[in-house]
Write a protein that holds these residues in place. Structure first.
Motif, PDB file in Angstrom:
ATOM      1  N   ARG A 134       0.836  -1.208   0.000  1.00 52.06           N
ATOM      2  CA  ARG A 134       0.000   0.000   0.000  1.00 52.06           C
ATOM      3  C   ARG A 134       0.874   1.263   0.000  1.00 52.06           C
ATOM      4  O   ARG A 134       0.601   2.221  -0.724  1.00 52.06           O
ATOM      5  N   GLU A 152       2.291   1.722  -3.467  1.00 51.39           N
ATOM      6  CA  GLU A 152       1.311   2.285  -4.413  1.00 51.39           C
ATOM      7  C   GLU A 152       1.103   3.778  -4.171  1.00 51.39           C
ATOM      8  O   GLU A 152       0.967   4.551  -5.121  1.00 51.39           O
ATOM      9  N   ASN A 188      -6.440   0.478  -7.976  1.00 55.55           N
ATOM     10  CA  ASN A 188      -6.955  -0.825  -7.572  1.00 55.55           C
ATOM     11  C   ASN A 188      -8.290  -1.156  -8.234  1.00 55.55           C
ATOM     12  O   ASN A 188      -9.225  -1.614  -7.578  1.00 55.55           O
ATOM     13  N   LYS A 247     -10.884  -3.253 -10.131  1.00 57.28           N
ATOM     14  CA  LYS A 247     -11.084  -4.706 -10.159  1.00 57.28           C
ATOM     15  C   LYS A 247     -12.242  -5.092 -11.060  1.00 57.28           C
ATOM     16  O   LYS A 247     -13.241  -4.371 -11.175  1.00 57.28           O
ATOM     17  N   GLU A 250      -7.110  -7.368 -11.529  1.00 55.28           N
ATOM     18  CA  GLU A 250      -6.923  -6.059 -10.897  1.00 55.28           C
ATOM     19  C   GLU A 250      -5.844  -5.258 -11.616  1.00 55.28           C
ATOM     20  O   GLU A 250      -4.855  -5.806 -12.089  1.00 55.28           O
ATOM     21  N   ASP A 300      -3.415  -2.022 -10.742  1.00 52.71           N
ATOM     22  CA  ASP A 300      -2.960  -1.209  -9.607  1.00 52.71           C
ATOM     23  C   ASP A 300      -3.268   0.263  -9.823  1.00 52.71           C
ATOM     24  O   ASP A 300      -3.889   0.904  -8.989  1.00 52.71           O
TER      25      ASP A 300
END
Length: 143
Positions: free
Chosen positions: A9, A12, A30, A32, A37, A39
């Protein structure tokens, strides 16, 4: 939250800050679709950039970008295709990797632009067939 999730996390978050400083506009984080997924989805000019972020605490076991293998590339390609269709985008796109080493003593960011190009055989219903079935000789014998 597990330590590796916290590290991921933080990586990112650093990647988003890094991209914004370079002038990218962040469209999604993120994102999805099922078990696929992305990023970071960003925009640089008119180009859509799908960014895979890999964060490690050290490079003792290899560089972070080395963990983006063929299966991961196929999954990213599939997710990107769905993303573009879902948002009705017809922009040129590319795949980048941001590799981050992050620990108490070190913080390094390696932005690899156009890290890979999707292969056409990875698109469509037969995308998961083994690579050796998609050689020229396969098509030659199929006719």
């Amino acid at each position: 939250m597990a330590q590796h999730n916290i590290l991921g996390r933080r990586g990112e978050d650093l990647a988003v800050t890094f991209l914004r400083e370079k002038g990218y506009r962040i469209l999604d984080r993120n994102w999805k679709h099922g078990d696929l997924e992305l990023d970071i989805v960003a925009k640089e000019g008119d180009e859509i950039v799908f960014v895979e972020v890999k964060t490690r605490s050290s490079s003792d076991y290899g560089e972070p970008e080395d963990s983006v293998d063929e299966l991961r590339k196929r999954r990213l390609t599939s997710a990107a295709s769905i993303y573009l269709k879902h948002h009705r985008l017809d922009n040129r796109s590319r795949f980048d990797i941001i590799a981050i080493i992050l620990n108490d003593k070190e913080q390094s960011i390696n932005h690899i632009e156009e890290a890979f190009h999707p292969r056409s055989r990875f698109v469509g219903p037969r995308s998961m067939l083994p690579e050796n079935k998609w050689t020229k000789s396969y098509w030659k014998h199929r006719k």
